[in-house]
Write a protein that holds these residues in place. Sequence first.
Motif, PDB file in Angstrom:
ATOM      1  N   GLN A 234     -89.989  27.973   6.872  1.00  0.00           N
ATOM      2  CA  GLN A 234     -90.727  27.601   8.079  1.00  0.00           C
ATOM      3  C   GLN A 234     -92.158  28.139   8.026  1.00  0.00           C
ATOM      4  O   GLN A 234     -93.111  27.425   8.353  1.00  0.00           O
ATOM      5  N   SER A 237     -94.170  26.070   5.471  1.00  0.00           N
ATOM      6  CA  SER A 237     -94.424  24.697   5.924  1.00  0.00           C
ATOM      7  C   SER A 237     -95.499  24.640   6.996  1.00  0.00           C
ATOM      8  O   SER A 237     -96.184  23.625   7.148  1.00  0.00           O
ATOM      9  N   THR A 266     -88.065  22.370   7.882  1.00  0.00           N
ATOM     10  CA  THR A 266     -89.370  22.085   7.258  1.00  0.00           C
ATOM     11  C   THR A 266     -89.808  20.634   7.404  1.00  0.00           C
ATOM     12  O   THR A 266     -90.994  20.329   7.295  1.00  0.00           O
TER      13      THR A 266
END
Length: 483
Positions: A234, A237, A266
């Motif tokens: 996370q 991304s 993601t």
Amino acid sequence: MFDSLSDRLGGIFDRLKGRGALNEDDVRAAMREVRIALLEADVALPVVRGFIDKVTDKAIGQEVLKSVTPGQQVIKIVNDALVEMLGSDVSEIDLATTPPAIIMMVGLQGSGKTTTTAKIAKMLTEKERKKVMMASLDVNRPAAQEQLATLGEQTSVATLPIIAGQQPVEIAKRAIQAAKLQAFDVLLLDTAGRLHVDQQLMDEMRAVSAEAQPKETLLVVDSLTGQDAVNVAQNFSEQVDLTGVVLTRMDGDARGGAALSMRAVTGRPIKFVGTGEKMDALELFHPDRVANRILGMGDVVSLVERAAETVKAEDAEKLAERMSKGQFDMNDLRTQLQQMTKMGGLGVLAGMMPGMKKAKAAMEASGMDDKVLVHMDAIIGSMTIEERAKPALLNAKRKRRVAMGSGTTVQDVNKLIKMHKEMAGAMKKIRKMGGLKGLAAMFGGGGADPADLLGGPGGPGAGQLPPGLPGLPGGMPPGPFKK
């Protein structure tokens, strides 16, 4: 991979199928158990909530509860939802650009980034027939550049020569120039990692990305870190324009929650999974096949593909010719055992075959593992050339000699001989049926597709493997050998 989750879900759905008629309370109770199983497998909480809500809404519909086989219908709904959560389609590396196609590898230190870079390079070189070069941009970790150079030698992939003192952006610029001049199809950039996500790491990656303009930016994540793997993905991304994820050490993760969460967290597909330390232990991520494995339905397609990759065509043809004549000696059995080992061993094969989940558990409970294959190979290796060709020559005296030579017992030798007799008998039956083509036609396989013979539509049934199918292991040991 996914063993714990698969066992939990298998128990839940076995109970559902055993109920016959289902009502809404039955479904909701089962979904509560599924929720707990997913959370215990390290699947992210928001992902679990969305998954359970979606499955429950569909499963309590009238067409499910009123159907003849509501338990099976619920399992199909769960399977479809799993495939959707995992990404629906296979996502391969995109190389559709003016060469060199640049792939930038990012991730934390210790995630297996450098090894994965070499694995992808090897795969593109051997399977895609691409001319590939690798370049290490990691100037922080001691000997990181030397490690990639060593892996390049092992995989026969070119690496950018090391110039001490250069910074990542300079190295990237030099790598791109070299790749263009030497007409490479693909350039893999192995960037530096950190022990945790920090601003310096992100700034460095953004600078390299701006210079290289990569076609693919792949995040490498260690699945063994469980829930933290999801948090890392996370964070990356949000900072970098990822195009895909590679999950490493999936062979050591019995829970598999990171894989189930990654796509949802993601928004990017899982492209590959690392399944071991060897350079060829990298697999394309197939969401539908993974969902089938999780729900204990096997993965026949991957099994057939693995057989095609590991078994020599001439060996398979030679065995098929002998089988058509009803011939099957100890040399043939040894060839089959060696093929099983090359394809991953008993545990891997059992996990891929439909309906073999319980058989795999029974094997483990009885202490039966891949050492069995080693012991059987040793027994055959201790026989003379004449004994291998004519196992009937093995009298009590010869059996004692073979047992001593292989470090096993006479009972083990007898088990192997019994196994050979059963398989040889099956070969003769196949011959009477008209050979392999006759067998395939009888089972509705059409004599062409191995997947049909392995338990697909019209095949011999879940969990059954025709003995001695060329290029695939035929038959299983009748009982555990001593370790």
